[in-house]
Every structure is written in C-alpha cells, then in structure tokens.
Design a protein around this motif. Sequence first.
Motif: not given
Ligand SMILES: *Cc1c(COP(=O)(O)O)cnc(C)c1O
Length: 348
Positions: A209-210, A218
């Motif tokens: 996601s990042k 997802r």
């Molecule tokens: C953005 C983020 C996620 C990502 O969660 P997804 O469900 O994979 O999108 C997970 N842990 C942290 C700390 C985050 O900031």
Amino acid sequence: MNKIFNIETLTRESVKKLSPYSSARDEYVSDGSEMIFLDANENPFENGVNRYPDPYQRSLKSLLVEQKGVSENQILLGNGSDEVLDLIFRAFCEPNQDNIITLPPTYGMYKVLSGINAVENREVLLTSDFEPNVPKILEAVDENTKLLFICSPNNPTGNAFSKEKVQELLDNFNGLVVIDEAYIDFSEQESWLSKLKDYPNLIVTQTLSKAYGMAGIRLGICYASVEIIAILNKIKPPYNVNQLTQQQALKRVLNQDAVDKEVEQILRERDSLIEALNNVGFVQEIYPTDANFVLAKVDDANQRYQELLKQHVVVRNRSTQPLCENTLRFTVGTPAENKKLIAILKQL
Ligand SMILES: *Cc1c(COP(=O)(O)O)cnc(C)c1O
C-alpha cells in the motif's frame, strides 16, 4: 534468546482443533497437464476471472521468496495488512481473556482490531523521543499477554525505533512480537526479516500500500516461522487474495526498478518538504522521519488544518494522539503537489 517460547501454548484451543476448509483447488496437485476443471461449480466460459484464484498465491510468493530470502511457507498474504493483523488476533488471542500491548502514538488499527476481537489493549506510551519504553512494556506483560505490536517506522511519528530496544523486547517477551514494517522501504534501517531465523516469536508485516503504490489492490504480507504461518493458513478465508490483486501485484513486484525510482523521488521530495517546513513561521518542530511522511508540531493544528483545507490541501491532524498535541502529518506528494503545498504554507 527466548527459551520458553512455545507457539503451541500461544495458539487458541479452538484454532488448534479445527480442520480448515478444503477448497476444490486444494484437493488436486497440478502435474502441468492441461485439465478440464469441473470441480468448483464455476462458469466455464473464459473471461479472465471466471476461475477461483490460487488460494496460496504461489506465483506471487515465488517472487517474494527470491527477493526476501525466506521460504514460501514463511509467507502469508492477505487482503491488506488489515486482514493479516486480524488473522493474527484470531489465531492467538482468546476473546475476553487475553491481552495485547500497543505503543501509542501509533497506527490506529491495532486498537480497533483489539476491540473487534474483544481482546484487552494495554497501552504503554512511547518515551518523549518516540522510542519504546522497554521497562514499562515488560511490566505490563502478564501470562495472558499474547501480542506486542511494534510499528517501525512508526505511524504517525515517522521514526524507526532503536534496534537495541526492539531486540531487547524480542529477547524478553515470550509472546509474539509483531513488527509492522509498512514504511520499511523508505527507511535506512534494515528490515527485521533477516532476524526471522533467530526469533521464533517474530512476525514481520509489510504491505504493497505504501512504497509499492498499490493501496487500491489491498495486499498485505506476513512473514514468520513455518509454524506460525501454518496456523494462520488454517484460519484464513480460502480465496482471500483475489485474482486481479494477484495479477497486479505480480507485475509490480517484477518491476522493482520502477518502485525503487519512485521511492528515491519521494525521499528527495521529503527532504525539500522538510527544508521548506523549517522556514515556515508557525512550524515549531519537525520530527525525524524514516517514512514517506513528516510529522510537524505547529502553533495551532486545528486552525492550520482548516486553513489548508480551504486551499484544497488535506493533511492529517494527529493532535488527539498522546504526545502529538498540535501536530500535523504531511504525506509526501508528487513534486508538483509539494510545490503547491510549500507555496501555500508560506502564505499562511
Ligand atoms: C498504511 C499502513 C498499513 C497498511 O495497511 P494495508 O491494510 O496493507 O493498506 C499498515 N500499517 C501501518 C502502520 C500503516 O501506516
């Protein structure tokens, strides 16, 4: 080292006892021949997604095996990290009995998941320099403490935790240590993945996601011992990662160069954002970051948040989090977006 760690005693009785759902595609092993599939009540006419997806996402895992140096049976994939984290709760935490430890200010989902799963959340504040308070954490542990969530680099503070502190927790806590590495690709610090072989109580989660730029598909990833992954596989929904997600993820993970280039660019933009924030009068402190965002203390976060909204910029006001009074969290955008943001900040 962890001498009394035993995954059997940590696992819920109901999970130990259950036999998992056996899907149509679990029951036959391909020898590469062309087959006629009449086993899953699918519509036989091809449209790209008429078949159930691979429940074990083997193609995608084989790429991760190459890149991350773990074996396939040390990987579990989920519908975002959110699903992966929820599976960890459901495998190891008995509702209304067990507890977990989280370290605020941190990612909000751990607390939400503890509520959903009726598991007590013991919060041990980070120290004022946003590091884990090791003695306090160990004091909070009792015989029902199953999980310790360590988010490193931490959201919303941005910093990666001191390796020594994390190591001390791995050495001294006999439950499972979940290190959430959602932002690891932006950090100078090495991933804890390389320590999986030394710590049977370590779970590392990552996500597309990042840094990988795929929040929309997802895909969350969990790395742990073969034993832990086997338990999680038992309870995961059989087809939890859909076909379209598997295809898109495969393409992206194959194109690691493109990901690396974007990460480099984001890091350069992060530097210029920090420099610009340094010259904004109402910014009082900028916290060190290992992630793709910057947390800054301002004079009046509510007011500045509203002013930015009026200029059509949405940031995150983290002021309600402990140790984060009057802070705003800025995600690093494209060069054009950052330029606009900086121009607007200078005018406020
Ligand atoms: C953005 C983020 C996620 C990502 O969660 P997804 O469900 O994979 O999108 C997970 N842990 C942290 C700390 C985050 O900031």
